[in-house]
Design a protein around this motif. Structure first.
Motif, PDB file in Angstrom:
ATOM      1  N   PHE A 182       0.847  -1.186   0.095  1.00 34.40           N
ATOM      2  CA  PHE A 182       0.054   0.107  -0.060  1.00 34.40           C
ATOM      3  C   PHE A 182       0.956   1.410   0.017  1.00 34.40           C
ATOM      4  O   PHE A 182       2.017   1.128   0.328  1.00 34.40           O
ATOM      5  CB  PHE A 182      -0.877  -0.155   1.309  1.00 34.40           C
ATOM      6  N   ASP A 183       0.320   2.276  -0.530  1.00 38.89           N
ATOM      7  CA  ASP A 183       1.081   3.665  -0.404  1.00 38.89           C
ATOM      8  C   ASP A 183       0.705   4.221   1.133  1.00 38.89           C
ATOM      9  O   ASP A 183      -0.039   3.515   1.851  1.00 38.89           O
ATOM     10  CB  ASP A 183       0.394   4.524  -1.628  1.00 38.89           C
ATOM     11  N   CYS A 184       1.572   5.330   1.329  1.00 34.14           N
ATOM     12  CA  CYS A 184       1.545   5.664   2.756  1.00 34.14           C
ATOM     13  C   CYS A 184       0.177   6.138   3.320  1.00 34.14           C
ATOM     14  O   CYS A 184      -0.303   5.585   4.203  1.00 34.14           O
ATOM     15  CB  CYS A 184       2.376   7.095   2.816  1.00 34.14           C
ATOM     16  N   GLY A 185      -0.742   6.776   2.411  1.00 33.17           N
ATOM     17  CA  GLY A 185      -2.211   6.928   3.036  1.00 33.17           C
ATOM     18  C   GLY A 185      -2.953   5.660   3.250  1.00 33.17           C
ATOM     19  O   GLY A 185      -3.573   5.701   4.405  1.00 33.17           O
TER      20      GLY A 185
ATOM     21  N   GLU B 193       8.026   7.162  -1.455  1.00 29.09           N
ATOM     22  CA  GLU B 193       8.112   7.562  -2.944  1.00 29.09           C
ATOM     23  C   GLU B 193       6.585   7.834  -3.419  1.00 29.09           C
ATOM     24  O   GLU B 193       6.011   6.941  -3.199  1.00 29.09           O
ATOM     25  CB  GLU B 193       8.820   6.958  -3.743  1.00 29.09           C
ATOM     26  N   ASN B 194       6.231   9.138  -3.954  1.00 29.11           N
ATOM     27  CA  ASN B 194       4.840   9.046  -4.405  1.00 29.11           C
ATOM     28  C   ASN B 194       3.533   9.317  -3.503  1.00 29.11           C
ATOM     29  O   ASN B 194       2.548   9.376  -4.272  1.00 29.11           O
ATOM     30  CB  ASN B 194       4.775   8.184  -5.800  1.00 29.11           C
ATOM     31  N   SER B 195       3.986   9.105  -2.166  1.00 24.60           N
ATOM     32  CA  SER B 195       2.931   9.212  -1.299  1.00 24.60           C
ATOM     33  C   SER B 195       3.080   9.462   0.179  1.00 24.60           C
ATOM     34  O   SER B 195       2.190   9.540   1.076  1.00 24.60           O
ATOM     35  CB  SER B 195       2.149   7.591  -1.351  1.00 24.60           C
ATOM     36  N   GLY B 196       4.440   9.902   0.224  1.00 24.37           N
ATOM     37  CA  GLY B 196       4.786  10.429   1.674  1.00 24.37           C
ATOM     38  C   GLY B 196       4.239  11.691   2.114  1.00 24.37           C
ATOM     39  O   GLY B 196       3.179  12.178   1.498  1.00 24.37           O
ATOM     40  N   PHE B 197       4.988  12.182   3.086  1.00 22.76           N
ATOM     41  CA  PHE B 197       4.396  13.495   3.593  1.00 22.76           C
ATOM     42  C   PHE B 197       4.399  14.737   2.542  1.00 22.76           C
ATOM     43  O   PHE B 197       3.283  15.488   2.443  1.00 22.76           O
ATOM     44  CB  PHE B 197       5.166  14.023   4.811  1.00 22.76           C
ATOM     45  N   VAL B 198       5.470  14.971   1.865  1.00 22.44           N
ATOM     46  CA  VAL B 198       5.550  16.076   0.597  1.00 22.44           C
ATOM     47  C   VAL B 198       4.408  15.773  -0.130  1.00 22.44           C
ATOM     48  O   VAL B 198       3.760  16.799  -0.514  1.00 22.44           O
ATOM     49  CB  VAL B 198       7.069  16.091   0.362  1.00 22.44           C
ATOM     50  N   ASN B 199       4.334  14.413  -0.617  1.00 19.58           N
ATOM     51  CA  ASN B 199       3.267  14.152  -1.868  1.00 19.58           C
ATOM     52  C   ASN B 199       1.982  14.644  -1.298  1.00 19.58           C
ATOM     53  O   ASN B 199       0.909  15.195  -1.606  1.00 19.58           O
ATOM     54  CB  ASN B 199       3.186  12.704  -2.210  1.00 19.58           C
TER      55      ASN B 199
ATOM     56  N   LEU C   2       1.238  16.726   1.079  1.00 20.83           N
ATOM     57  CA  LEU C   2       1.169  18.453   1.187  1.00 20.83           C
ATOM     58  C   LEU C   2       0.903  18.861  -0.285  1.00 20.83           C
ATOM     59  O   LEU C   2      -0.016  19.808  -0.297  1.00 20.83           O
ATOM     60  CB  LEU C   2       2.356  18.661   1.843  1.00 20.83           C
ATOM     61  N   CYS C   3       1.680  18.526  -1.024  1.00 21.09           N
ATOM     62  CA  CYS C   3       1.504  19.283  -2.598  1.00 21.09           C
ATOM     63  C   CYS C   3       0.343  18.654  -3.004  1.00 21.09           C
ATOM     64  O   CYS C   3      -0.295  19.496  -4.054  1.00 21.09           O
ATOM     65  CB  CYS C   3       2.790  18.726  -3.328  1.00 21.09           C
ATOM     66  N   GLY C   4      -0.144  17.713  -2.708  1.00 19.81           N
ATOM     67  CA  GLY C   4      -1.402  17.052  -3.298  1.00 19.81           C
ATOM     68  C   GLY C   4      -2.806  17.437  -2.414  1.00 19.81           C
ATOM     69  O   GLY C   4      -3.681  17.176  -2.879  1.00 19.81           O
ATOM     70  N   THR C   5      -2.639  18.412  -1.669  1.00 17.94           N
ATOM     71  CA  THR C   5      -3.613  18.816  -0.714  1.00 17.94           C
ATOM     72  C   THR C   5      -4.503  17.598  -0.168  1.00 17.94           C
ATOM     73  O   THR C   5      -5.767  17.705  -0.214  1.00 17.94           O
ATOM     74  CB  THR C   5      -4.448  19.784  -1.468  1.00 17.94           C
ATOM     75  N   LYS C   6      -3.904  16.526   0.071  1.00 18.14           N
ATOM     76  CA  LYS C   6      -4.662  15.372   0.816  1.00 18.14           C
ATOM     77  C   LYS C   6      -4.691  15.511   2.402  1.00 18.14           C
ATOM     78  O   LYS C   6      -4.077  14.978   3.250  1.00 18.14           O
ATOM     79  CB  LYS C   6      -3.744  14.086   0.461  1.00 18.14           C
ATOM     80  N   TYR C   7      -5.565  16.265   2.520  1.00 16.60           N
ATOM     81  CA  TYR C   7      -5.716  16.995   3.916  1.00 16.60           C
ATOM     82  C   TYR C   7      -6.092  15.891   4.764  1.00 16.60           C
ATOM     83  O   TYR C   7      -5.736  15.871   6.122  1.00 16.60           O
ATOM     84  CB  TYR C   7      -6.760  17.937   4.057  1.00 16.60           C
TER      85      TYR C   7
ATOM     86  N   SER D  16      12.688  21.187   5.461  1.00 17.43           N
ATOM     87  CA  SER D  16      13.481  20.706   4.160  1.00 17.43           C
ATOM     88  C   SER D  16      12.706  20.962   2.931  1.00 17.43           C
ATOM     89  O   SER D  16      13.421  21.607   2.114  1.00 17.43           O
ATOM     90  CB  SER D  16      13.797  19.307   4.368  1.00 17.43           C
ATOM     91  N   HIS D  17      11.472  20.595   2.882  1.00 16.98           N
ATOM     92  CA  HIS D  17      10.686  20.939   1.676  1.00 16.98           C
ATOM     93  C   HIS D  17      10.465  22.410   1.590  1.00 16.98           C
ATOM     94  O   HIS D  17      10.670  22.866   0.137  1.00 16.98           O
ATOM     95  CB  HIS D  17       9.369  20.279   1.993  1.00 16.98           C
TER      96      HIS D  17
END
Length: 374
Positions: free
Chosen positions: A230-233, A281-287, A289-294, A320-321
């Protein structure tokens, strides 16, 4: 009956034989008759047609007097030693019976034997009440009730065959229940309570420690499987579900164990894979944040706050971001040539962070990161 001590070398033996017989009969009595009043015991004995029980009930005061005069005439040591030997002999017989018990009836038989024995201890204390009040405190001996628990622990639970078998059977029952199989939860509750009655260390050694070790390994394996699939979410949703299921579970273990189960989930499924999850990758915290996955961000915040350094790791990645994003903007020749576009892009990035739906995350970012633009 004349309780006056004559120069009779057989005085102790005669009186002890009477008391020893009474103690053995107490252990034999049907457990339904324990803890009843004198009148209730008498009625029960008559209805049951038990001559020995009728005699035992009627002679309770006499037995008490025998014990009283034996202590009074300095036979306390021999009375106490005789009590220990008689109880030990009875418990060794119970242990042999349990060791010979076959199949799944082992736990039921252990529970029945324990209930019978446990309910007899107040009766013994009552007959030996004078010894309890005088001889035991003055000699610093173990009181009858506590002595009974200690002897059960040493002779029954700590019997090599019983201890290992009990530990394995309890673990089998508990993990079957956790897997959704139909097991006798009341039996598990009774046996674990027995271990707690014998002392927290007994409960920990026989059940809790091996249980938590197996459970931690199980959640570790589950965590590794989820991370691969699974991805992070979605992983965080699985962890949230595990925690909710544990909270909603019909509890039959000691409350302290229930807290340790939650701690095992948090350690194996959140704390240990924490950095891997944040940087996935592709689903962590920065992803997120940038994808507005509140919702995912809210879930990450609520789960990571449960473990040491969880939020500080988010803070590090967030800083860092921001640095990378700002540096990328200010070093982009195209953006620098168009100050208006550069400013709008910068504001967009800041507003993207500011639009976080989670009040908790906003408060955290403002207080810890100094992002007062949120």
């Amino acid at each position: 009956m004349n309780f006056r001590v004559v120069s009779d070398p057989k005085y102790f033996d005669k009186n002890w034989n009477i008391l020893q017989h009474a103690i053995r009969e107490i252990f034999k009595c049907n457990d339904n008759a324990r803890h009843l009043s004198f009148a209730e015991l008498h009625r029960y004995a008559v209805v049951a047609g038990s001559f020995e029980m009728i005699k035992l009930v009627h002679n309770t005061a006499t037995f008490r007097k025998h014990a009283y005069y034996m202590v009074l005439h300095n036979f306390g040591d021999k009375l106490y030693s005789g009590l220990v030997a008689t109880m030990t002999s009875h418990l060794q017989e119970i242990a042999r019976s349990l060791e010979a018990t076959q199949g799944s009836s082992f736990m039921e038989e252990l529970n029945t034997k324990w209930n019978d024995y446990y309910k007899s201890l107040p009766f013994l204390s009552d007959i030996l009440r004078y010894m309890e009040r005088t001889y035991i405190p003055s000699t610093k001996k173990t009181p009858v009730y506590e002595l009974g628990l200690n002897l059960w622990r040493e002779n029954v639970i700590y019997s090599n065959q019983i201890r290992t078998r009990l530990s394995n059977t309890l673990l089998e029952f508990v993990f079957k229940e956790r897997a959704g199989e139909d097991v006798n939860r009341e039996l598990i509750r009774n046996v674990t309570k027995m271990l707690m009655d014998l002392g927290p260390s007994v409960y920990e050694q026989v059940f809790e420690t091996p249980f938590l070790q197996v459970l931690a390994e199980s959640y570790k394996a589950e965590s590794q499987k989820y991370i691969k699939c699974f991805d992070c979410g979605d992983y965080l949703k699985k962890v949230e579900r595990c925690l909710n299921e544990e909270t909603d579970r019909v509890h039959y273990l000691d409350p302290k164990t229930e807290k340790k189960i939650i701690n095992a989930i948090e350690k194996e499924m959140i704390e240990n894979p924490m950095l891997r999850l944040i940087n996935m990758e592709n689903s962590g915290f920065v992803n997120m944040l940038c994808g507005t996955k509140y919702e995912d961000l809210e879930r990450m915040y609520n789960l990571f706050r449960r473990v040491p350094n969880g939020l500080s790791k988010i803070k590090e990645v967030m800083i860092s971001h921001i640095r990378v994003s700002v540096n990328k903007l200010v070093t982009d020749p195209k953006r620098v040539k168009d100050p208006v576009q550069f400013l709008w892009r910068l504001l967009d990035d800041l507003n993207m962070i500011g639009r976080l739906a989670s009040t908790h995350i906003k408060i955290f970012l403002v207080s810890k990161l100094g992002l007062h633009f949120l």
